[in-house]
Design a protein around this motif. Structure first.
Motif, PDB file in Angstrom:
ATOM      1  N   ARG A 126      24.455  36.748  34.336  1.00 38.68           N
ATOM      2  CA  ARG A 126      23.459  35.924  35.048  1.00 38.68           C
ATOM      3  C   ARG A 126      24.001  34.550  35.418  1.00 38.68           C
ATOM      4  O   ARG A 126      23.795  34.076  36.527  1.00 38.68           O
ATOM      5  N   ALA A 127      24.678  33.904  34.492  1.00 33.30           N
ATOM      6  CA  ALA A 127      25.190  32.550  34.768  1.00 33.30           C
ATOM      7  C   ALA A 127      26.202  32.582  35.913  1.00 33.30           C
ATOM      8  O   ALA A 127      26.188  31.709  36.781  1.00 33.30           O
ATOM      9  N   GLN A 128      27.069  33.596  35.929  1.00 31.48           N
ATOM     10  CA  GLN A 128      28.055  33.686  37.006  1.00 31.48           C
ATOM     11  C   GLN A 128      27.405  34.008  38.344  1.00 31.48           C
ATOM     12  O   GLN A 128      27.799  33.470  39.374  1.00 31.48           O
ATOM     13  N   VAL A 129      26.402  34.866  38.333  1.00 32.99           N
ATOM     14  CA  VAL A 129      25.718  35.200  39.589  1.00 32.99           C
ATOM     15  C   VAL A 129      24.992  33.965  40.128  1.00 32.99           C
ATOM     16  O   VAL A 129      25.049  33.680  41.325  1.00 32.99           O
ATOM     17  N   GLU A 130      24.335  33.216  39.241  1.00 34.35           N
ATOM     18  CA  GLU A 130      23.670  31.981  39.686  1.00 34.35           C
ATOM     19  C   GLU A 130      24.682  30.970  40.200  1.00 34.35           C
ATOM     20  O   GLU A 130      24.452  30.291  41.199  1.00 34.35           O
ATOM     21  N   ARG A 131      25.817  30.868  39.514  1.00 34.76           N
ATOM     22  CA  ARG A 131      26.876  29.971  39.983  1.00 34.76           C
ATOM     23  C   ARG A 131      27.387  30.447  41.339  1.00 34.76           C
ATOM     24  O   ARG A 131      27.697  29.647  42.226  1.00 34.76           O
ATOM     25  N   GLY A 132      27.451  31.763  41.519  1.00 33.25           N
ATOM     26  CA  GLY A 132      27.873  32.332  42.795  1.00 33.25           C
ATOM     27  C   GLY A 132      26.932  31.942  43.926  1.00 33.25           C
ATOM     28  O   GLY A 132      27.367  31.663  45.044  1.00 33.25           O
ATOM     29  N   ARG A 133      25.646  31.895  43.629  1.00 39.95           N
ATOM     30  CA  ARG A 133      24.672  31.452  44.638  1.00 39.95           C
ATOM     31  C   ARG A 133      24.980  30.008  45.038  1.00 39.95           C
ATOM     32  O   ARG A 133      25.014  29.671  46.217  1.00 39.95           O
ATOM     33  N   ASP A 134      25.241  29.168  44.051  1.00 42.38           N
ATOM     34  CA  ASP A 134      25.576  27.767  44.295  1.00 42.38           C
ATOM     35  C   ASP A 134      26.871  27.633  45.098  1.00 42.38           C
ATOM     36  O   ASP A 134      26.952  26.870  46.053  1.00 42.38           O
ATOM     37  N   PRO A 143      46.516  36.118  36.128  1.00 47.86           N
ATOM     38  CA  PRO A 143      46.514  37.512  36.588  1.00 47.86           C
ATOM     39  C   PRO A 143      45.877  37.640  37.973  1.00 47.86           C
ATOM     40  O   PRO A 143      45.085  36.791  38.398  1.00 47.86           O
ATOM     41  N   ALA A 144      46.202  38.729  38.650  1.00 46.19           N
ATOM     42  CA  ALA A 144      45.703  38.977  40.006  1.00 46.19           C
ATOM     43  C   ALA A 144      44.181  38.901  40.074  1.00 46.19           C
ATOM     44  O   ALA A 144      43.626  38.338  41.011  1.00 46.19           O
ATOM     45  N   ILE A 145      43.493  39.455  39.098  1.00 50.65           N
ATOM     46  CA  ILE A 145      42.028  39.460  39.129  1.00 50.65           C
ATOM     47  C   ILE A 145      41.478  38.030  39.099  1.00 50.65           C
ATOM     48  O   ILE A 145      40.488  37.718  39.748  1.00 50.65           O
ATOM     49  N   CYS A 146      42.149  37.141  38.371  1.00 48.10           N
ATOM     50  CA  CYS A 146      41.710  35.742  38.312  1.00 48.10           C
ATOM     51  C   CYS A 146      41.976  35.031  39.634  1.00 48.10           C
ATOM     52  O   CYS A 146      41.154  34.228  40.085  1.00 48.10           O
ATOM     53  N   ARG A 147      43.114  35.329  40.233  1.00 47.41           N
ATOM     54  CA  ARG A 147      43.434  34.703  41.520  1.00 47.41           C
ATOM     55  C   ARG A 147      42.500  35.207  42.619  1.00 47.41           C
ATOM     56  O   ARG A 147      42.156  34.476  43.532  1.00 47.41           O
ATOM     57  N   ARG A 148      42.061  36.439  42.530  1.00 45.13           N
ATOM     58  CA  ARG A 148      41.211  37.044  43.560  1.00 45.13           C
ATOM     59  C   ARG A 148      39.733  36.722  43.355  1.00 45.13           C
ATOM     60  O   ARG A 148      38.964  36.621  44.294  1.00 45.13           O
ATOM     61  N   TYR A 149      39.321  36.583  42.107  1.00 41.68           N
ATOM     62  CA  TYR A 149      37.900  36.449  41.791  1.00 41.68           C
ATOM     63  C   TYR A 149      37.300  35.159  42.342  1.00 41.68           C
ATOM     64  O   TYR A 149      37.904  34.098  42.290  1.00 41.68           O
ATOM     65  N   HIS A 150      36.088  35.272  42.833  1.00 39.92           N
ATOM     66  CA  HIS A 150      35.266  34.101  43.129  1.00 39.92           C
ATOM     67  C   HIS A 150      33.812  34.523  42.972  1.00 39.92           C
ATOM     68  O   HIS A 150      33.402  35.543  43.517  1.00 39.92           O
ATOM     69  N   CYS A 151      33.043  33.759  42.222  1.00 38.98           N
ATOM     70  CA  CYS A 151      31.653  34.108  41.948  1.00 38.98           C
ATOM     71  C   CYS A 151      30.818  34.177  43.228  1.00 38.98           C
ATOM     72  O   CYS A 151      29.844  34.931  43.295  1.00 38.98           O
TER      73      CYS A 151
END
Length: 163
Positions: free
Chosen positions: A120-128, A85-93
């Protein structure tokens, strides 16, 4: 390793490698957007209530009742990656993490307190992943304007009680 930005600038952040991470597949709001090209008949979906669209029920991918994860998540990753789906293609943490850094502390606090907007896990992964993007010289690909606006709209609606 050099990543090549995709031709479509809306998905440019996807040039930043996820390195096999599937944390975003645990999100309970994989919302389908027909206006963005998602064909509902192509997916196993249901209507859900979402803070992203206050007062509305929107189509979203179904969740595995045993795990709560996306029904398309397998042991080897996304089983529909080529037609996601579009949201999956657009998303990046990394976008989520960077957008949160552009917001006021009070709005971030509201989002965290809501308990169902940020993970929290996604936000931390986003930092990485943002750090990795900087190492690769790709952090300029991470646009945050739309993400900041969406988060601010959710926080403001919650604050004023328009949920």
């Amino acid at each position: 390793m050099t990543a090549t930005p995709p031709a479509d600038p809306r998905f440019a952040a996807n040039a930043i490698p996820c390195d096999g991470c599937t944390l975003c597949c645990f999100n309970e709001q994989v919302i389908l957007r027909p206006e963005a090209g998602d064909v509902l008949e192509d997916f196993d979906w249901e209507y859900i209530a979402s803070d992203l669209y206050p007062g509305q029920r929107v189509p979203a991918l179904k969740r595995d009742p045993a795990t709560g994860h996306c029904v398309y998540l397998t042991e080897t990753g996304c089983s529909i990656h080529e037609r996601a789906p579009a949201i999956c293609r657009r998303y990046h943490c990394a976008r989520t993490f960077k957008a949160l850094g552009r917001m006021s502390r009070s709005r971030r606090d509201i989002l965290w307190a809501m308990g169902n907007v940020l993970d929290r896990a996604q936000v931390e992964r986003g930092r990485d992943r943002l750090q990795r993007a900087r190492e690769l010289g790709l952090d300029h690909l991470i646009d945050t304007d739309a993400q900041v606006r969406a988060f601010e709209r959710i926080a403001d609606a919650h604050k004023s009680g328009r949920r």
